[in-house]
Motif scaffolding. Structure first.
Motif, PDB file in Angstrom:
ATOM      1  N   LYS A 311       0.795  -1.208   0.000  1.00 51.34           N
ATOM      2  CA  LYS A 311       0.000   0.000   0.000  1.00 51.34           C
ATOM      3  C   LYS A 311       0.837   1.272   0.000  1.00 51.34           C
ATOM      4  O   LYS A 311       0.426   2.308  -0.504  1.00 51.34           O
ATOM      5  N   LYS A 349      -2.006   9.533 -12.847  1.00 50.88           N
ATOM      6  CA  LYS A 349      -2.880   8.397 -13.161  1.00 50.88           C
ATOM      7  C   LYS A 349      -2.642   7.197 -12.250  1.00 50.88           C
ATOM      8  O   LYS A 349      -3.542   6.411 -12.012  1.00 50.88           O
ATOM      9  N   VAL A 350      -1.419   7.058 -11.791  1.00 52.99           N
ATOM     10  CA  VAL A 350      -1.097   5.912 -10.932  1.00 52.99           C
ATOM     11  C   VAL A 350      -0.601   6.452  -9.595  1.00 52.99           C
ATOM     12  O   VAL A 350       0.472   7.053  -9.511  1.00 52.99           O
ATOM     13  N   ARG A 351      -1.414   6.246  -8.572  1.00 49.37           N
ATOM     14  CA  ARG A 351      -1.087   6.834  -7.269  1.00 49.37           C
ATOM     15  C   ARG A 351      -1.435   5.888  -6.135  1.00 49.37           C
ATOM     16  O   ARG A 351      -2.479   5.228  -6.167  1.00 49.37           O
ATOM     17  N   THR A 352      -0.579   5.903  -5.110  1.00 50.17           N
ATOM     18  CA  THR A 352      -0.903   5.134  -3.903  1.00 50.17           C
ATOM     19  C   THR A 352      -1.910   5.919  -3.054  1.00 50.17           C
ATOM     20  O   THR A 352      -2.204   7.089  -3.331  1.00 50.17           O
ATOM     21  N   GLY A 357      -4.938   7.874  -4.426  1.00 54.44           N
ATOM     22  CA  GLY A 357      -5.165   6.825  -5.422  1.00 54.44           C
ATOM     23  C   GLY A 357      -5.458   5.489  -4.790  1.00 54.44           C
ATOM     24  O   GLY A 357      -5.633   5.372  -3.571  1.00 54.44           O
ATOM     25  N   THR A 358      -5.533   4.463  -5.637  1.00 56.31           N
ATOM     26  CA  THR A 358      -5.835   3.121  -5.140  1.00 56.31           C
ATOM     27  C   THR A 358      -4.786   2.119  -5.627  1.00 56.31           C
ATOM     28  O   THR A 358      -4.966   0.916  -5.490  1.00 56.31           O
ATOM     29  N   HIS A 359      -3.721   2.626  -6.227  1.00 59.09           N
ATOM     30  CA  HIS A 359      -2.732   1.704  -6.796  1.00 59.09           C
ATOM     31  C   HIS A 359      -1.783   1.176  -5.735  1.00 59.09           C
ATOM     32  O   HIS A 359      -1.607   1.770  -4.679  1.00 59.09           O
ATOM     33  N   SER A 360      -1.170   0.056  -6.083  1.00 58.45           N
ATOM     34  CA  SER A 360      -0.255  -0.578  -5.140  1.00 58.45           C
ATOM     35  C   SER A 360       1.152  -0.013  -5.310  1.00 58.45           C
ATOM     36  O   SER A 360       1.463   0.645  -6.313  1.00 58.45           O
ATOM     37  N   GLU A 363       2.540  -1.252  -8.532  1.00 56.83           N
ATOM     38  CA  GLU A 363       1.970  -0.600  -9.724  1.00 56.83           C
ATOM     39  C   GLU A 363       2.613   0.768  -9.963  1.00 56.83           C
ATOM     40  O   GLU A 363       2.865   1.157 -11.108  1.00 56.83           O
ATOM     41  N   VAL A 364       2.891   1.469  -8.881  1.00 58.80           N
ATOM     42  CA  VAL A 364       3.570   2.765  -9.043  1.00 58.80           C
ATOM     43  C   VAL A 364       4.976   2.540  -9.609  1.00 58.80           C
ATOM     44  O   VAL A 364       5.406   3.227 -10.539  1.00 58.80           O
ATOM     45  N   ALA A 367       4.728   1.806 -13.201  1.00 54.98           N
ATOM     46  CA  ALA A 367       4.422   3.017 -13.974  1.00 54.98           C
ATOM     47  C   ALA A 367       5.682   3.845 -14.198  1.00 54.98           C
ATOM     48  O   ALA A 367       5.909   4.367 -15.284  1.00 54.98           O
TER      49      ALA A 367
END
Ligand code: IPM
Ligand code: MG
Length: 372
Positions: A311, A349-352, A357-360, A363-364, A367
C-alpha cells in the motif's frame, strides 16, 4: 563480474515491499550490479539479540554502497521483552541498526532532499526545493548517555561546572544525562558538504541552523565553523537561524530555503518537517554518505499496520535509488529516473493511497519503469 556490488537490506515490514519496487526500477534500468542480501531488522534482534548481525557488517565492508528498506525500532524496555526467552536478562540492549551503521562506517553526511514535484496533490506549496545536510555521527546521536548518572561523572562535572550544583538534590540515582558532543572536524565536514553542494547546483545561500544563543558551546562551534568555511565560497551567502524559528519559517516561507545544514538531532527534526511540506513520508529519502560507503534509504519506518498490503508509496525508495545512482556517478540514469518519477506524479494516473489513489506500491514502480 558486475560493475557494482550493492548491499541489499530490505529490513522489516514494508521495507520489503518498497525494495521490491526498487528492484523493478533497477531491472528496467539494467544497472550492471550484483545485489548482495543483508540480514537486518527486528527478527534478528528477537532471535539473535542483534538487529545488525556481524555478518551484515562484514557484507557491508565488501560493497560499493547499499540500499536499505526500513526497520522496526522500539524503546529499550519493550525491545527487551520481545527477545526470545533464552536471550532475556543477558544485558542485551537494542540499538537502532541504522544509527549503528552510521557510526560504524562513519557515514558522516546525511543528505535529505525535499522537493515539491509538480502535480503532487500533497505539496504544501509548489516551489519548494530544500536539501538538508544533517550531521550523521555526532551530537545528540553520539550515544554517550547515562542513567543513573555515575557518581564519578557527577563529581567531575561538578568540579568543572558551577551549574552542576543545582542537580545535586535530586541525587545521581534520579538523574539521566544525554550528551551532545560535537567536534570542529565534524562541523567542518558537514558544512563543507553543504557548501560544495550549493556550489555545484548554483544555490544562492546555505543556512546553518542551530541554537547558539542557548547551546553556546556546541551551537557556537557549529556557527563559527560555518562562518570560517563560508569564506571559501564568496559567491554563496551564509544565513544563520535558530532551530525554533527555522521551523516556523519553514512553514511560513519554505521557498526561501535551498540548503540547510544542521547538527544530527536538529537535522532529524528539520528533515521530517521539510518532508511533510512536499508530500510526507512517501517522498522523504536520504543518503547516509561516508568516504568509503554510502547507504541510501527511504526515511519512513516499517509501517507494520500496512505490511502485506503493498500500500505504501514507493516513491521515497525509488528516489533513494536515484540518489544512489548519482552517487555512483551514473548521472544520466539518475536523471532519467527522476524525470520518470516526475512524469508519473504530474500525470496523476497511478497513485498510492496517500496521494488519493488506489494503486499498489508495485503498480507505481511499474508506472515509473514504463516511463524509463
Ligand atoms: C531518521 C530516523 C532515525 C533517526 C531513527 C529510525 C533512529 O528518524 O533517519 O531520521 O532518528 O535518525
Ligand atoms: Mg527522523
Amino acid at each position: 563480474m558486475a560493475k557494482y556490488r550493492i548491499g541489499w537490506m530490505p529490513g522489516d515490514g514494508v521495507g520489503n515491499e518498497v525494495m521490491e519496487a526498487a528492484n523493478i526500477i533497477l531491472e528496467k534500468l539494467e544497472l550492471d550490479a550484483d545485489l548482495i542480501h543483508g540480514d537486518i531488522g527486528w527478527k534478528y534482534w528477537q532471535s539473535e539479540g542483534d538487529a545488525l548481525p556481524q555478518r551484515t557488517v562484514e557484507m557491508l565492508r565488501t560493497v560499493d554502497c547499499a540500499l536499505f528498506g526500513a526497520i522496526t525500532s522500539k524503546p529499550k524496555e519493550e525491545a527487551e521483552k520481545e527477545l526470545d526467552p533464552e536471550l532475556r536478562n543477558k544485558g542485551l540492549v537494542y540499538f537502532s541498526p541504522i544509527v549503528r551503521m552510521r557510526q560504524l562506517f562513519d557515514l558522516h553526511t546525511n543528505m535529505r532532499p525535499c522537493k515539491a514535484y509538480k502535480g503532487n496533490p500533497l505539496n504544501y506549496k509548489d516551489d519548494i526545493d530544500i536539501t538538508i545536510f544533517r550531521e550523521n555521527t555526532e551530537g545528540m546521536y553520539g550515544g554517550v548517555e547515562f542513567y543513573p548518572l555515575p557518581q564519578e561523572v557527577y563529581d567531575v562535572l561538578d568540579k568543572h561546572h558551577p551549574k552542576m550544583k543545582k542537580f545535586k538534590d535530586a541525587g545521581v540515582e534520579n538523574t539521566a544525562l544525554s550528551t551532545r558532543i560535537m567536534t570542529r572536524q565534524g562541523c567542518e565536514r558537514i558544512v563543507t558538504g553543504a557548501f560544495e553542494y550549493a556550489k555545484e547546483f548554483g544555490k544562492k545561500a546555505v543556512t546553518v541552523c542551530d541554537k547558539p544563543n542557548v547551546l553556546r558551546e556546541t551551537g557556537g562551534l557549529m556557527v563559527r565553523t560555518a562562518r570560517e568555511i563560508a569564506k571559501q565560497y564568496p559567491e554563496i551567502e551564509l544565513w544563520e537561524t535558530n532551530i525554533d524559528a527555522q521551523c516556523m519559517w519553514l512553514v511560513k516561507n519554505p521557498e526561501n530555503y535551498e540548503v540547510i545544514v544542521a547538527e544530527n538531532m536538529f537535522g532529524d527534526i528539520l528533515s521530517d518537517l521539510s518532508a511533510q511540506l512536499v508530500g510526507g513520508l512517501g517522498f522523504a529519502y536520504s543518503g547516509n554518505i561516508g568516504d568509503k560507503l554510502a547507504v541510501f534509504e527511504p526515511t519512513h519506518g516499517s509501517a507494520p499496520k500496512y505490511y502485506g498490503q503493498y500500500k505504501v508509496n514507493p516513491i521515497a525508495m525509488i528516489l533513494a535509488v536515484k540518489m544512489m545512482l548519482e552517487w555512483l556517478g551514473e548521472k544520466e540514469m539518475a536523471e532519467r529516473l527522476e524525470n520518470a518519477v516526475a512524469t508519473v506524479i504530474s500525470e496523476g494516473k497511478v497513485r498510492t493511497y496517500d496521494m488519493g489513489g488506489t494503486h499498489s506500491s508495485l503498480e507505481v514502480a511499474e508506472a515509473v519503469a514504463a516511463k524509463l
